[in-house]
Design a protein around this motif. Structure first.
Motif, mmCIF file in Angstrom:
data_model
loop_
_atom_site.group_PDB
_atom_site.id
_atom_site.type_symbol
_atom_site.label_atom_id
_atom_site.label_comp_id
_atom_site.label_asym_id
_atom_site.label_seq_id
_atom_site.Cartn_x
_atom_site.Cartn_y
_atom_site.Cartn_z
ATOM 1 N N LEU A 47 11.584 5.997 -5.326
ATOM 2 C CA LEU A 47 12.043 4.909 -4.466
ATOM 3 C C LEU A 47 10.955 3.860 -4.251
ATOM 4 O O LEU A 47 11.165 2.678 -4.547
ATOM 5 N N PRO A 48 9.764 4.226 -3.733
ATOM 6 C CA PRO A 48 8.731 3.187 -3.616
ATOM 7 C C PRO A 48 8.275 2.658 -4.969
ATOM 8 O O PRO A 48 7.925 1.474 -5.089
ATOM 9 N N ASN A 49 8.289 3.513 -6.002
ATOM 10 C CA ASN A 49 7.866 3.046 -7.326
ATOM 11 C C ASN A 49 8.818 2.000 -7.891
ATOM 12 O O ASN A 49 8.420 1.201 -8.745
ATOM 13 N N SER A 50 10.072 2.010 -7.423
ATOM 14 C CA SER A 50 11.031 1.003 -7.884
ATOM 15 C C SER A 50 10.802 -0.353 -7.213
ATOM 16 O O SER A 50 11.339 -1.365 -7.666
ATOM 17 N N MET A 51 9.991 -0.366 -6.159
ATOM 18 C CA MET A 51 9.752 -1.591 -5.388
ATOM 19 C C MET A 51 8.547 -2.319 -5.969
ATOM 20 O O MET A 51 7.486 -2.428 -5.346
ATOM 21 N N THR A 52 8.716 -2.837 -7.163
ATOM 22 C CA THR A 52 7.579 -3.381 -7.907
ATOM 23 C C THR A 52 6.985 -4.634 -7.268
ATOM 24 O O THR A 52 5.770 -4.839 -7.298
ATOM 25 N N SER A 53 7.821 -5.477 -6.704
ATOM 26 C CA SER A 53 7.318 -6.700 -6.065
ATOM 27 C C SER A 53 6.516 -6.356 -4.813
ATOM 28 O O SER A 53 5.439 -6.919 -4.569
ATOM 29 N N TYR A 54 7.042 -5.427 -4.021
ATOM 30 C CA TYR A 54 6.332 -4.957 -2.824
ATOM 31 C C TYR A 54 4.968 -4.387 -3.197
ATOM 32 O O TYR A 54 3.946 -4.747 -2.595
ATOM 33 N N LEU A 55 4.918 -3.509 -4.184
ATOM 34 C CA LEU A 55 3.649 -2.876 -4.565
ATOM 35 C C LEU A 55 2.666 -3.904 -5.114
ATOM 36 O O LEU A 55 1.454 -3.795 -4.876
ATOM 37 N N ALA A 56 3.166 -4.893 -5.822
ATOM 38 C CA ALA A 56 2.280 -5.897 -6.416
ATOM 39 C C ALA A 56 1.559 -6.725 -5.357
ATOM 40 O O ALA A 56 0.483 -7.291 -5.630
ATOM 41 N N ARG A 57 2.100 -6.798 -4.146
ATOM 42 C CA ARG A 57 1.453 -7.576 -3.086
ATOM 43 C C ARG A 57 0.284 -6.830 -2.450
ATOM 44 O O ARG A 57 -0.471 -7.418 -1.680
ATOM 45 N N TRP A 58 0.165 -5.539 -2.740
ATOM 46 C CA TRP A 58 -0.922 -4.746 -2.166
ATOM 47 C C TRP A 58 -2.082 -4.661 -3.164
ATOM 48 O O TRP A 58 -1.855 -4.552 -4.364
ATOM 49 N N PRO A 59 -3.317 -4.684 -2.670
ATOM 50 C CA PRO A 59 -4.450 -4.448 -3.569
ATOM 51 C C PRO A 59 -4.290 -3.099 -4.268
ATOM 52 O O PRO A 59 -3.736 -2.155 -3.692
ATOM 53 N N GLU A 60 -4.760 -3.012 -5.484
ATOM 54 C CA GLU A 60 -4.540 -1.807 -6.281
ATOM 55 C C GLU A 60 -5.035 -0.551 -5.587
ATOM 56 O O GLU A 60 -4.390 0.500 -5.657
#
Length: 214
Positions: free
Chosen positions: A146-159
């Motif tokens: 579920l969180p892995n599908s949220m690619t735009s959300y994750l991209a906004r966070w530093p790696e």
């Protein structure tokens, strides 16, 4: 002679198609039976015999379609609950892109509609997760998806903060499930849907906002 061979081949093809359709229909009826029984009795109390009897088939027929009871629950999860849950969190990804608090509150309303749709199956899901190691692994993979599908959300966070960002989504899922269970199923929380979504928005809208770039 050629016509006779062709007719025999055609008849054999029709029989094969009919058998395949019957097999699909039986599998669908077994899934429907399992869904109803798990929803009413939970996971542990239901047996393979119960599911087969509901359909009017034998244990042997059940085992032609599923290796065991946990496998039919896995099929229900993978073919129904998991894809629909994934769409809910892909929708959240879109909503967070808007930066709108109102959109987030509306998303919570849609999330509660999802829980309403599946609320009768959640206790069976929890029982199987506790009792069946194989199902526990499937459930864990499903939650991670579920969180892995949220690619735009994750991209906004530093790696180096993305594991924490995923954890935030997992904690959101957990709180929504527990709240919904206590509110809509057990009735131990007395609050309107509007009040609940407002408070949950206060908590989670800022928690899911990535830190501003320095």
């Amino acid at each position: 002679m050629v016509d006779a061979v062709g007719n025999a081949t055609s008849a054999g093809s029709r029989r094969g198609t009919l058998r395949a359709e019957q097999k699909r229909a039986t599998r669908a009826r077994l899934l429907e039976s399992a869904w109803g029984l798990f929803a009413v009795k939970g996971y542990a109390a239901v047996t393979v015999d119960d599911i087969a009897a509901e359909v009017g088939c034998s244990r042997a027929t059940f085992y032609l379609h599923f290796p065991g009871k946990v496998d039919i629950l896995m099929a229900l999860a993978q073919e129904g609950m998991a894809p629909s849950a994934l769409s809910v969190y892909q929708d959240l990804d879109r909503v967070l892109d808007t930066g709108s608090r109102t959109e987030f509150t509306d998303w919570l309303t849609r999330a509660f509609e999802w829980f309403q749709l599946y609320k009768e199956m959640l206790p069976a899901w929890d029982e199987a997760t506790a009792l069946e190691p194989d199902f526990r692994a499937i459930a864990r993979d499903g939650i991670l998806a579920l969180p892995n599908s949220m690619t735009s959300y994750l991209a906004r966070w530093p790696e180096d903060q993305r594991d924490g960002a995923r954890l935030r989504v997992e904690l959101l899922m957990t709180q929504l499930e527990r709240f919904f269970t206590r509110w809509a199923t057990l009735g131990t929380i007395d609050v309107s849907a509007e009040a609940a979504t407002e408070v949950l928005t206060d908590i989670w809208f800022p928690a899911l906002t990535a830190p501003a770039a320095s």
